[in-house]
Design an enzyme around this catalytic site. Structure first.
Site, mmCIF file in Angstrom:
data_model
loop_
_atom_site.group_PDB
_atom_site.id
_atom_site.type_symbol
_atom_site.label_atom_id
_atom_site.label_comp_id
_atom_site.label_asym_id
_atom_site.label_seq_id
_atom_site.Cartn_x
_atom_site.Cartn_y
_atom_site.Cartn_z
ATOM 1 N N HIS A 30 0.812 -1.218 0.000
ATOM 2 C CA HIS A 30 0.000 0.000 0.000
ATOM 3 C C HIS A 30 0.845 1.268 0.000
ATOM 4 C CE1 HIS A 30 -0.388 -0.644 4.673
ATOM 5 N NE2 HIS A 30 0.853 -0.489 4.284
ATOM 6 N N ASN A 31 0.370 2.254 -0.769
ATOM 7 C CA ASN A 31 0.963 3.589 -0.864
ATOM 8 C C ASN A 31 2.334 3.632 -1.523
ATOM 9 O OD1 ASN A 31 -0.932 3.791 1.825
ATOM 10 N ND2 ASN A 31 -0.915 5.702 0.662
#
Length: 277
Positions: free
Chosen positions: A250-251
């Site tokens: 994620h991210n």
């Protein structure tokens, strides 16, 4: 056995014009298949771009071999062999493979077993395969090909001229740009791995409410997992090429035209620059 070019049967002079090359040999020799230089036979076209394969050209049964413009034989070539000399033999052969792919592209249409929500939008010229599910608010650009059993979640977006192989999942709110290829069983927008430790040693799940954005002209291999962001977006910028079995957490942000080999794992919030290998 070579790959059939039909209905792309061509003579050497036509192929040379297509590839921006010159003919050395018979300009009227005809080919209808692509083959490997080790095993190509009459009526087939192959290429030489790596010196370690040069030994095969002197016994090659192919009708045409694509070579670099500066390549010169160190021994006698078969009398039946015609050369097409180009700036870059590998790039030229890739152009022919692309042409083969376009000729054999699946016909536009929607399979009877596909389920497309009335609130979804599918552009013109698309092929929608068996068992495909496209949810409410999803948008598919024109001339895209979606293989069997693919899934596009709510408000997912797929650009123009894309190809999804069987079993690809693009989950809710995730966006894929134009001219992208995603291989089988890859998941775009899987939930990020977020857990907060508690005093009793257990873990509390942290919701992942962001999305994934994949920009134009990206290739994603098979069985990859690209996680949605906790907040904001996981971003793969344009022109990136990812091999099979890659985990993008994620991210993560991956810069333009970066290339990542198979079985790579990228930890959450990592930033990778442009043109990285």
């Amino acid at each position: 056995m070579g790959i059939s070019l039909s209905p792309m049967e061509k003579i050497a002079s036509e192929l040379a014009q297509l590839l921006g090359g010159t003919v050395s040999g018979n300009p009227d020799v005809k080919v209808s298949k692509l083959g490997k230089i080790e095993s190509a036979t009459s009526g087939e076209l192959t290429f030489l771009a790596n010196d370690k394969y040069e030994k095969f050209i002197y016994e090659c049964g192919a009708s045409i071999v694509v070579v670099g413009k500066d390549w010169e034989p160190s021994s006698d070539l078969p009398d039946s062999l015609t050369l097409i000399k180009v700036d870059d033999a590998y790039v030229a052969f890739a152009m022919l493979l692309k042409a083969y792919e376009q000729v054999n592209k699946k016909q536009a249409g929607v399979h009877l077993s596909a389920i497309i929500h009335e609130g979804a939008s599918v552009g013109e010229g698309c092929h929608i395969g068996a068992g495909v599910v496209i949810e409410d608010g999803a948008v598919v650009g024109s001339n895209s090909e979606i293989g069997a059993s693919c899934y596009l979640g709510k408000n997912a977006k797929l650009g123009e001229g894309c190809q999804l192989f069987s079993g690809v999942r693009i989950l809710d709110n995730c966006a894929v740009g134009s001219d992208c290829t995603i291989q089988s069983n890859t998941v775009i927008g899987s939930e990020g791995f977020g857990f907060a430790p508690k005093e009793d040693g257990s873990y509390s799940k942290v919701p992942q409410i962001g999305n994934v954005i994949i920009k134009d002209n990206c290739d994603i291999g098979a069985n990859c997992a690209i996680d949605r962001a906790t907040l904001g977006s996981t971003i793969i910028h344009k022109g990136c090429k990812l091999d099979n079995l890659i985990q993008v957490a994620h991210n993560v942000v991956i810069g333009e035209k970066s290339v990542i080999a198979a079985q790579t794992g990228i930890a959450g919030s990592t930033i990778i620059g442009k043109n990285c290998l």
